[in-house]
Design a protein around this motif. Structure first.
Motif, PDB file in Angstrom:
ATOM      1  N   LYS A 221       0.829  -1.215   0.000  1.00  0.00           N
ATOM      2  CA  LYS A 221       0.000   0.000   0.000  1.00  0.00           C
ATOM      3  C   LYS A 221       0.862   1.263   0.000  1.00  0.00           C
ATOM      4  N   TRP A 222       1.909   1.301   0.818  1.00  0.00           N
ATOM      5  CA  TRP A 222       2.741   2.497   0.894  1.00  0.00           C
ATOM      6  C   TRP A 222       3.596   2.687  -0.345  1.00  0.00           C
ATOM      7  N   ARG A 223       4.115   1.605  -0.920  1.00  0.00           N
ATOM      8  CA  ARG A 223       4.892   1.749  -2.161  1.00  0.00           C
ATOM      9  C   ARG A 223       4.012   2.358  -3.254  1.00  0.00           C
ATOM     10  N   ASN A 224       2.779   1.907  -3.337  1.00  0.00           N
ATOM     11  CA  ASN A 224       1.854   2.446  -4.326  1.00  0.00           C
ATOM     12  C   ASN A 224       1.589   3.932  -4.070  1.00  0.00           C
TER      13      ASN A 224
ATOM     14  N   ASP B 213      11.444  10.021   0.108  1.00  0.00           N
ATOM     15  CA  ASP B 213      12.674   9.242   0.156  1.00  0.00           C
ATOM     16  C   ASP B 213      12.788   8.544   1.512  1.00  0.00           C
ATOM     17  N   TRP B 214      12.509   9.282   2.588  1.00  0.00           N
ATOM     18  CA  TRP B 214      12.533   8.702   3.939  1.00  0.00           C
ATOM     19  C   TRP B 214      11.506   7.575   4.051  1.00  0.00           C
ATOM     20  N   LEU B 215      10.303   7.810   3.524  1.00  0.00           N
ATOM     21  CA  LEU B 215       9.251   6.803   3.597  1.00  0.00           C
ATOM     22  C   LEU B 215       9.646   5.547   2.815  1.00  0.00           C
ATOM     23  N   ASN B 216      10.267   5.721   1.664  1.00  0.00           N
ATOM     24  CA  ASN B 216      10.770   4.562   0.907  1.00  0.00           C
ATOM     25  C   ASN B 216      11.788   3.771   1.725  1.00  0.00           C
ATOM     26  N   ARG B 217      12.681   4.491   2.412  1.00  0.00           N
ATOM     27  CA  ARG B 217      13.682   3.807   3.241  1.00  0.00           C
ATOM     28  C   ARG B 217      13.034   3.094   4.423  1.00  0.00           C
ATOM     29  N   LEU B 218      11.952   3.672   4.970  1.00  0.00           N
ATOM     30  CA  LEU B 218      11.216   3.016   6.049  1.00  0.00           C
ATOM     31  C   LEU B 218      10.589   1.716   5.551  1.00  0.00           C
ATOM     32  N   VAL B 219       9.965   1.773   4.385  1.00  0.00           N
ATOM     33  CA  VAL B 219       9.370   0.564   3.811  1.00  0.00           C
ATOM     34  C   VAL B 219      10.453  -0.474   3.540  1.00  0.00           C
TER      35      VAL B 219
END
Length: 176
Positions: free
Chosen positions: A101-104, A152-158
């Motif tokens: 869901k978050w990647r999308n 970018d931070w959220l991608n690293r969290l995922v």
């Protein structure tokens, strides 16, 4: 038996509500909750019978759960129909659901921001626009670039969820 049914229904309802937080419709959450209490894999017909949904709705719901990696298609000797069982690792279920869901969402937002940045940079450099529009465009560019840093931070969290590194920071089980 009625008390057992009530106890299960309470949990099934809670699962459906929680999955709704991630954009999964309640009927799919109810299906997952119902499957959770079954010890054996189920066919679409068995699920349809238990939940009273149409076979088309049931098929769509199961496909959604497969896409979210929350159920698996399983094989069992003697069965010619497809069988489905839940992925029983709740940590992995959350990780998969969260990540998908978050990647999308990240992708949708980054694409929108990048398109807008391109347009805003054109506005900023185009002499046809007055100075005030250029100043506003520059301000918007700064805001959107800052937002890209967040994604970018959220991608690293995922990434940390998908790699399992998140459990180094928040262990699955605390031993006392």
């Amino acid at each position: 038996m009625e008390q057992l049914h009530r106890a299960r229904e309470r949990v099934i309802d809670a699962i459906a509500q929680n999955m709704n937080l991630y954009g999964v419709i309640p009927s799919i959450g109810r299906l997952y909750g119902m499957m959770f209490f079954h010890n054996e894999p189920l066919t679409l017909d068995e699920m349809k019978e238990e939940l009273g949904m149409s076979k088309t709705s049931m098929s769509t719901s199961v496909r959604t759960l497969l896409d979210l990696k929350m159920v698996d298609k399983v094989w069992k000797k003697g069965y010619r129909k497809d069988l489905y069982a839940i992925e029983g690792d709740w940590y992995q279920n959350f990780t998969d659901l969260f990540s998908i869901k978050w990647r999308n969402a990240i992708s949708i937002n980054i694409n929108a921001i990048e398109k807008s940045l391109k347009e805003l940079n054109e506005i900023k450099t185009n002499e046809e626009f007055d100075h005030e529009v250029g100043v506003i465009a520059s301000s918007d560019i700064e805001k959107l670039q800052s937002t890209l840093e967040y994604y970018d931070w959220l991608n690293r969290l995922v990434d940390k969820f998908e790699s399992g590194e998140i459990y180094d920071f928040v262990p699955k089980k605390i031993n006392e």
